[in-house]
Design a protein around this motif. Structure first.
Motif, PDB file in Angstrom:
ATOM      1  N   ALA A 392       0.836  -1.201   0.000  1.00 41.96           N
ATOM      2  CA  ALA A 392       0.000   0.000   0.000  1.00 41.96           C
ATOM      3  C   ALA A 392       0.871   1.250   0.000  1.00 41.96           C
ATOM      4  O   ALA A 392       1.881   1.326   0.695  1.00 41.96           O
ATOM      5  CB  ALA A 392      -0.921   0.013   1.214  1.00 41.96           C
ATOM      6  N   THR A 393       0.456   2.231  -0.800  1.00 37.18           N
ATOM      7  CA  THR A 393       1.127   3.527  -0.875  1.00 37.18           C
ATOM      8  C   THR A 393       0.072   4.619  -0.822  1.00 37.18           C
ATOM      9  O   THR A 393      -0.948   4.533  -1.514  1.00 37.18           O
ATOM     10  CB  THR A 393       1.929   3.663  -2.174  1.00 37.18           C
ATOM     11  N   VAL A 394       0.297   5.636  -0.005  1.00 37.42           N
ATOM     12  CA  VAL A 394      -0.641   6.749   0.102  1.00 37.42           C
ATOM     13  C   VAL A 394       0.110   8.057  -0.121  1.00 37.42           C
ATOM     14  O   VAL A 394       1.304   8.174   0.183  1.00 37.42           O
ATOM     15  CB  VAL A 394      -1.349   6.772   1.474  1.00 37.42           C
ATOM     16  N   SER A 395      -0.604   9.043  -0.670  1.00 43.34           N
ATOM     17  CA  SER A 395      -0.061  10.375  -0.900  1.00 43.34           C
ATOM     18  C   SER A 395      -1.109  11.402  -0.510  1.00 43.34           C
ATOM     19  O   SER A 395      -2.303  11.210  -0.770  1.00 43.34           O
ATOM     20  CB  SER A 395       0.328  10.571  -2.371  1.00 43.34           C
ATOM     21  N   PHE A 396      -0.642  12.484   0.099  1.00 44.08           N
ATOM     22  CA  PHE A 396      -1.552  13.559   0.503  1.00 44.08           C
ATOM     23  C   PHE A 396      -0.897  14.891   0.186  1.00 44.08           C
ATOM     24  O   PHE A 396       0.279  15.104   0.482  1.00 44.08           O
ATOM     25  CB  PHE A 396      -1.870  13.467   1.992  1.00 44.08           C
ATOM     26  N   GLN A 397      -1.665  15.784  -0.439  1.00 42.57           N
ATOM     27  CA  GLN A 397      -1.163  17.105  -0.798  1.00 42.57           C
ATOM     28  C   GLN A 397      -2.166  18.160  -0.362  1.00 42.57           C
ATOM     29  O   GLN A 397      -3.372  18.011  -0.579  1.00 42.57           O
ATOM     30  CB  GLN A 397      -0.924  17.205  -2.307  1.00 42.57           C
ATOM     31  N   GLN A 398      -1.653  19.245   0.247  1.00 43.64           N
ATOM     32  CA  GLN A 398      -2.503  20.324   0.743  1.00 43.64           C
ATOM     33  C   GLN A 398      -1.865  21.667   0.421  1.00 43.64           C
ATOM     34  O   GLN A 398      -0.696  21.899   0.743  1.00 43.64           O
ATOM     35  CB  GLN A 398      -2.700  20.200   2.256  1.00 43.64           C
ATOM     36  N   GLN A 399      -2.641  22.530  -0.241  1.00 43.23           N
ATOM     37  CA  GLN A 399      -2.150  23.878  -0.506  1.00 43.23           C
ATOM     38  C   GLN A 399      -1.984  24.634   0.809  1.00 43.23           C
ATOM     39  O   GLN A 399      -2.839  24.575   1.694  1.00 43.23           O
ATOM     40  CB  GLN A 399      -3.111  24.636  -1.417  1.00 43.23           C
ATOM     41  N   ILE A 400      -0.872  25.355   0.922  1.00 45.08           N
ATOM     42  CA  ILE A 400      -0.617  26.172   2.109  1.00 45.08           C
ATOM     43  C   ILE A 400      -1.029  27.613   1.838  1.00 45.08           C
ATOM     44  O   ILE A 400      -1.896  28.162   2.511  1.00 45.08           O
ATOM     45  CB  ILE A 400       0.867  26.103   2.509  1.00 45.08           C
ATOM     46  N   ALA A 401      -0.394  28.220   0.857  1.00 45.02           N
ATOM     47  CA  ALA A 401      -0.725  29.586   0.460  1.00 45.02           C
ATOM     48  C   ALA A 401      -0.176  29.826  -0.932  1.00 45.02           C
ATOM     49  O   ALA A 401       0.988  29.504  -1.209  1.00 45.02           O
ATOM     50  CB  ALA A 401      -0.144  30.605   1.438  1.00 45.02           C
ATOM     51  N   GLY A 402      -1.008  30.391  -1.804  1.00 38.70           N
ATOM     52  CA  GLY A 402      -0.565  30.687  -3.155  1.00 38.70           C
ATOM     53  C   GLY A 402      -0.060  29.444  -3.863  1.00 38.70           C
ATOM     54  O   GLY A 402      -0.701  28.385  -3.842  1.00 38.70           O
ATOM     55  N   PRO A 403       1.115  29.516  -4.489  1.00 42.74           N
ATOM     56  CA  PRO A 403       1.646  28.357  -5.213  1.00 42.74           C
ATOM     57  C   PRO A 403       2.314  27.322  -4.316  1.00 42.74           C
ATOM     58  O   PRO A 403       2.757  26.281  -4.808  1.00 42.74           O
ATOM     59  CB  PRO A 403       2.671  28.991  -6.156  1.00 42.74           C
ATOM     60  N   PHE A 404       2.385  27.568  -3.013  1.00 45.77           N
ATOM     61  CA  PHE A 404       3.054  26.641  -2.099  1.00 45.77           C
ATOM     62  C   PHE A 404       2.063  25.587  -1.594  1.00 45.77           C
ATOM     63  O   PHE A 404       0.934  25.897  -1.218  1.00 45.77           O
ATOM     64  CB  PHE A 404       3.648  27.386  -0.900  1.00 45.77           C
ATOM     65  N   SER A 405       2.528  24.344  -1.570  1.00 49.16           N
ATOM     66  CA  SER A 405       1.722  23.250  -1.030  1.00 49.16           C
ATOM     67  C   SER A 405       2.630  22.268  -0.312  1.00 49.16           C
ATOM     68  O   SER A 405       3.827  22.170  -0.601  1.00 49.16           O
ATOM     69  CB  SER A 405       0.939  22.533  -2.142  1.00 49.16           C
ATOM     70  N   PHE A 406       2.040  21.557   0.633  1.00 45.58           N
ATOM     71  CA  PHE A 406       2.760  20.527   1.392  1.00 45.58           C
ATOM     72  C   PHE A 406       2.324  19.160   0.895  1.00 45.58           C
ATOM     73  O   PHE A 406       1.155  18.940   0.579  1.00 45.58           O
ATOM     74  CB  PHE A 406       2.458  20.652   2.884  1.00 45.58           C
ATOM     75  N   ARG A 407       3.271  18.242   0.834  1.00 38.63           N
ATOM     76  CA  ARG A 407       2.960  16.914   0.321  1.00 38.63           C
ATOM     77  C   ARG A 407       3.734  15.850   1.087  1.00 38.63           C
ATOM     78  O   ARG A 407       4.879  16.064   1.487  1.00 38.63           O
ATOM     79  CB  ARG A 407       3.322  16.828  -1.153  1.00 38.63           C
ATOM     80  N   VAL A 408       3.102  14.707   1.289  1.00 38.96           N
ATOM     81  CA  VAL A 408       3.759  13.569   1.919  1.00 38.96           C
ATOM     82  C   VAL A 408       3.383  12.311   1.151  1.00 38.96           C
ATOM     83  O   VAL A 408       2.221  12.101   0.802  1.00 38.96           O
ATOM     84  CB  VAL A 408       3.372  13.449   3.416  1.00 38.96           C
TER      85      VAL A 408
END
Length: 464
Positions: A392-408
């Motif tokens: 199993a592999t999972v990915s999550f991405q969330q925009q922080i502000a403007g063009p910046f986003s956090f991803r794991v």
């Protein structure tokens, strides 16, 4: 580290892995069991071109990287050599800043002149690495890449050489590659140098749905050597000298469960055009693979217990050092996205999960044993349950502000040593992404891997 992609590309094709341990910024994953499927490469710019882009358009004079097991914290810079429109050549220089600072602090007090001490430390050749890369566009469909890297530190005395020829057919991609030595990374994070490695790789162009096939011939020579780490670790069998022929055929189907029809903001360009449509989708892949090995790489580890013997068709001829393996594989993935990635705050939330079944015979054998145990009112063994569990592999991405986003991105595993079978993460990668919306779908990615203790800044295009 593995490329941070949403696409289903890492389960069965052994892609290159990003790593700051080499100047070119990549190493190849050790082919996995039971059927390694060659040297499929992810679409990306070469490392010198990435750094040249950062210097020209993002005003970054130096690009940082960190590798705890090798050179520590370093800075890189590229000098582009203007030749012709079809010839791109670069000189890539790397400076080991961490080693310079630690050496200066250690010996600085012993010198009467601080400037003289700095000069002497800067003359230390072990602080530097230099790479030359030449990319020649032979025709609109043919590209030739040659690279030569030199390292001043004691851990990398041998220069690394690489030659890659790429040809684009109407419906196929052909890669011919030779590297000496070639860097490989196993699942435990150990690095291996193979003295010589050569591969011929032919693959049909990927599509959203339909059939695809892949063929690869791989040859390796010389005894693999581990770079640091635990010297008692056994050399992976697939890295031993020999020739392997690998082929696979697969069918892929995409299903769109839901897609938003809401209007987007007018006169506002999304930060990434490929991440601008909220939707829920699923996809599945099923296929079969064949591999023939000739040489020392045909040796496979002996099975410790009969209950672990979950293999497909396997024919061995020890007298001539050859092995034939045939098996099936499948994969299922799910993707959900909310937001259009247009607004300045919290306008993108994306989740992706993938379940890989790399061995169909192993799954069917485990399912049959599990059914037999239930019919006989017996408790299933740990090996039986483990055989039917997918990767199993999972990915999550969330925009922080403007063009910046956090991803794991992370694998998910069951702790089989624990009687309660607790879930745990495997090899997570954390990243901050900066979307370059003027290019439509491109981003600068700064990622860190706690398991490998590596940090790197990369440029990515057209990843969804």
């Amino acid at each position: 580290m593995n490329k941070l992609r949403w696409a289903m590309d890492g389960g069965f094709w052994d892609l290159d892995r990003s790593t700051p341990r080499t100047l070119e910024g990549e190493g190849r994953a050790v082919p996995g069991e039971p059927l390694p499927l060659g040297v499929s490469r992810g679409t990306r710019l070469s490392r010198p071109k990435q750094i040249d882009f950062f210097q020209r358009f993002m005003f970054a004079p130096f690009i940082p990287s960190y590798c705890a097991s090798s050179h520590g914290f370093s800075l890189q810079r590229v000098l582009a050599l203007p030749f012709t429109q079809n010839w791109f050549a670069t000189l890539l220089a790397q400076f080991n800043l961490q080693k310079f600072v630690s050496s200066f602090k250690k010996n600085g007090a012993l010198q009467s002149s601080r400037l003289e001490n700095i000069r002497k430390h800067l003359e230390d050749k072990s602080l530097y690495a230099l790479g030359f890369c030449s990319e020649l566009l032979l025709s609109p469909c043919d590209t030739l890449l040659l690279s030569l890297d030199f390292y001043g530190d004691d851990n990398n005395k041998k220069p690394r050489k690489k030659a890659i020829f790429h040809h684009k057919f109407p419906n196929h991609d052909l890669n011919v590659e030779a590297v000496w030595p070639g860097l490989y990374i196993d699942k435990a994070g150990n690095y291996w140098d193979v003295p010589f490695s050569m591969a011929i790789d032919l693959a049909s162009l990927s599509s959203d749905s339909g059939a695809s096939y892949h063929f690869c011939m791989h040859h390796s020579a010389g005894q693999p050597m581990q770079l640091g780490g635990d010297e008692t670790v056994e050399v992976p069998a697939t890295l031993l000298p020999g020739i392997s022929l690998k082929s696979a055929f697969s069918l892929k189907k995409n299903i769109e469960i839901w897609r938003s029809n809401a209007q987007k903001l007018k006169m506002v360009q999304p930060f990434d055009i490929f991440l601008s449509n909220p939707h829920i989708s699923a996809s599945g892949v099923i296929g079969a693979a064949v591999m023939a090995c000739f040489g020392d790489n045909s040796v496979r580890p002996q099975v410790v217990h009969e209950s672990q013997q979950f293999e497909g068709l396997c024919l061995r001829a020890p007298a001539v050092k050859s092995t034939l393996l045939v098996d099936a594989f499948s994969s299922v993935s799910f993707t959900a996205q909310h937001g259009n990635f247009q607004r300045l705050l919290l306008d993108l939330t994306r989740f992706h999960a993938r379940l890989d079944f790399p061995s169909g015979s192993k799954f069917l054998s485990g399912a049959a044993r599990l059914a037999q145990d239930f019919c006989n009112s017996q408790q299933p063994t740990m090996e039986t349950v483990q055989a039917i569990c997918p990767k199993a592999t999972v990915s999550f991405q969330q925009q922080i502000a403007g063009p910046f986003s956090f991803r794991v991105d992370s694998g998910v595993e069951i702790d089989w040593k624990n009687k309660d079978w607790h879930m745990c993460v495997d090899d997570p990668v954390f990243a901050i992404e900066y979307a370059l919306h003027v290019l439509g779908s491109a981003k600068a990615v700064a990622w860190y891997s706690p398991k490998h203790r590596e940090f790197m800044v990369e440029l990515r295009f057209f990843e969804t």
